[in-house]
Design an enzyme around this catalytic site. Structure first.
Site, PDB file in Angstrom:
ATOM      1  N   ARG A  58     -37.573  64.189 -30.821  1.00 46.07           N
ATOM      2  CA  ARG A  58     -37.468  62.895 -31.513  1.00 46.07           C
ATOM      3  C   ARG A  58     -38.628  62.666 -32.480  1.00 46.07           C
ATOM      4  NH1 ARG A  58     -35.980  59.242 -26.317  1.00 46.07           N
ATOM      5  NH2 ARG A  58     -33.922  60.108 -25.863  1.00 46.07           N
TER       6      ARG A  58
ATOM      7  N   ARG B  32     -38.168  56.127 -34.822  1.00 43.01           N
ATOM      8  CA  ARG B  32     -38.602  54.750 -35.046  1.00 43.01           C
ATOM      9  C   ARG B  32     -40.101  54.540 -35.033  1.00 43.01           C
ATOM     10  NH1 ARG B  32     -35.097  51.929 -30.551  1.00 43.01           N
ATOM     11  NH2 ARG B  32     -35.326  54.010 -29.628  1.00 43.01           N
TER      12      ARG B  32
ATOM     13  N   ARG C  58     -33.629  53.999 -42.257  1.00 41.96           N
ATOM     14  CA  ARG C  58     -32.533  53.634 -41.346  1.00 41.96           C
ATOM     15  C   ARG C  58     -31.906  52.297 -41.735  1.00 41.96           C
ATOM     16  NH1 ARG C  58     -28.896  52.037 -39.275  1.00 41.96           N
ATOM     17  NH2 ARG C  58     -28.253  51.951 -37.092  1.00 41.96           N
TER      18      ARG C  58
ATOM     19  N   ASP D 295     -27.162  63.617 -33.481  1.00 37.47           N
ATOM     20  CA  ASP D 295     -27.097  63.009 -32.150  1.00 37.47           C
ATOM     21  C   ASP D 295     -26.174  63.842 -31.278  1.00 37.47           C
ATOM     22  OD1 ASP D 295     -25.888  60.814 -30.077  1.00 37.47           O
ATOM     23  OD2 ASP D 295     -27.890  60.226 -30.756  1.00 37.47           O
TER      24      ASP D 295
ATOM     25  N   TYR E  67     -21.434  61.024 -20.633  1.00 44.74           N
ATOM     26  CA  TYR E  67     -21.141  59.892 -21.509  1.00 44.74           C
ATOM     27  C   TYR E  67     -19.634  59.725 -21.698  1.00 44.74           C
ATOM     28  CZ  TYR E  67     -26.104  59.789 -22.772  1.00 44.74           C
ATOM     29  OH  TYR E  67     -27.478  59.695 -22.732  1.00 44.74           O
TER      30      TYR E  67
END
Length: 351
Positions: free
Chosen positions: A31, A35, A44, A81, A156
């Protein structure tokens, strides 16, 4: 004894994956595009939603390159992702602000099986991102592609909209694994096929290394680890190789330190990524089998200070004599100070 690195024509990361002991460990962070970077947040904000951001090659390439420009890591990892694959198999995927991913109802096995071999084509925008990055990236830096491992992606897909219930242990998916093993096995087979095609597409687009993220290997008893993690990884590696994947593969069975040696010996990946909780001695034993990656605590990176320097030194002392890629034990956190990243890079001699 591992051979010493020879020359600088091959990226440092590739040298380590070839089993060479490098002058310093190559370094990149999971990552690393994200952010914690103000430039990422500004970029973003220009996209309508997260999936659209991932599927926009120009924006995703820019996100991939941002940490390379700022820190000069030894490898860039494509911005994407792990939940793009369910979308390619016909399952609705979206992200709720502040909540994370949400998935709709699981499509039929038949419909997913029909789409599996087309996953690479369905996600070709990720390949376009890789090509754009490779064109700009310094040749001395490696380019990493990736995919979620079959079990992690399946958790998921099986949890769907109910994944908030017991999500820490993937309760819905694990219950399925016990109660409906045939259904889970069928889904894993489909995911092996789809993911192999996806990885092949990424290699063809310029990825020099491919990583398999098994984020939810944690907490599995050994029999489930065998059926849900180890066998699907073996099948995925074999299928990817059969399709023509030749680049090194890194496997990351997060949270399974007790089974890391078994995984290393049984799965034909070129390196094993270790998580934060993996003891240094276990890492040494795995390193005797094949190259390793890891495993600084992301929370310690957030904290910084002398404790951060001390742990970096411990890792260097324990693993620095063998083929090793310096990384975190999991992804960098959104509130990590940029100065702490720079502190680590200076400590290992990468800045």
């Amino acid at each position: 004894m591992h051979p010493k690195a020879q020359g600088m024509s091959t990226p440092l990361l590739i040298q380590a994956l070839q089993g060479q002991t490098t002058t310093r460990p190559p370094v990149w962070f999971m990552r690393q595009a994200g952010r914690y970077l103000p430039e990422y947040r500004a970029l973003r904000a220009q996209a309508p939603d997260f999936i659209a951001f991932c599927m926009n090659p120009e924006m995703a390439a820019e996100a991939t390159l941002q940490p390379m420009r700022r820190f000069g890591f030894d490898a860039a990892i494509v911005f994407a992702d792990i939940l793009l694959i369910p979308g390619a198999l016909g399952q609705k995927v979206w992200f709720e602000a502040g909540e994370g991913p949400r998935l709709g109802a699981l499509p039929s096995v038949e419909s997913m099986r029909a789409l599996a071999s087309g996953a690479g084509e369905a996600l070709k925008s990720v390949g376009q991102t890789l090509s754009l990055v490779r064109a700009e990236l310094d040749p001395s830096k490696a380019l990493i592609g990736f995919a979620g491992a079959p079990w992690t992606v399946a958790t998921y897909m099986l949890d769907g909209e109910a994944r908030t219930i017991g999500k820490g242990e993937r309760a819905t998916a694990r219950t399925y694994a016990y109660a409906e093993p045939e259904k889970v096995a069928a889904l894993l087979e489909i995911l092996v096929e789809a993911t192999a095609h996806y990885l092949k597409m990424q290699q063809d687009a310029g990825a020099q290394v491919l990583k398999i993220f098994e984020s939810w290997a944690e907490g599995l008893p050994d029999d489930l680890f065998e059926s849900l993690v180890l066998k699907p990884h073996q099948a995925l590696v074999a299928r990817a190789r059969a399709l023509g994947v030749t680049v090194p593969l890194i496997g990351f069975p997060r949270g399974s330190a007790a089974l890391a040696e078994r995984y290393s010996s049984s799965c034909d990946v070129q390196a094993v990524a270790l998580d934060t909780a993996c003891p240094l001695e276990v890492g040494k034993r795995v390193q005797a089998i094949k190259p390793i990656q890891g495993a600084l605590d992301p929370l310690l990176l957030r904290a910084g200070g002398p404790a951060l320097d001390h742990r970096v030194d411990q890792l260097m002392e324990a693993w620095g004599q063998g083929p090793w890629i310096f990384n975190l034990g999991h992804g960098i956190l959104p509130d990590v100070p940029i100065a702490h990243v720079e502190q680590v890079l200076r400590r290992i001699g990468a800045q």
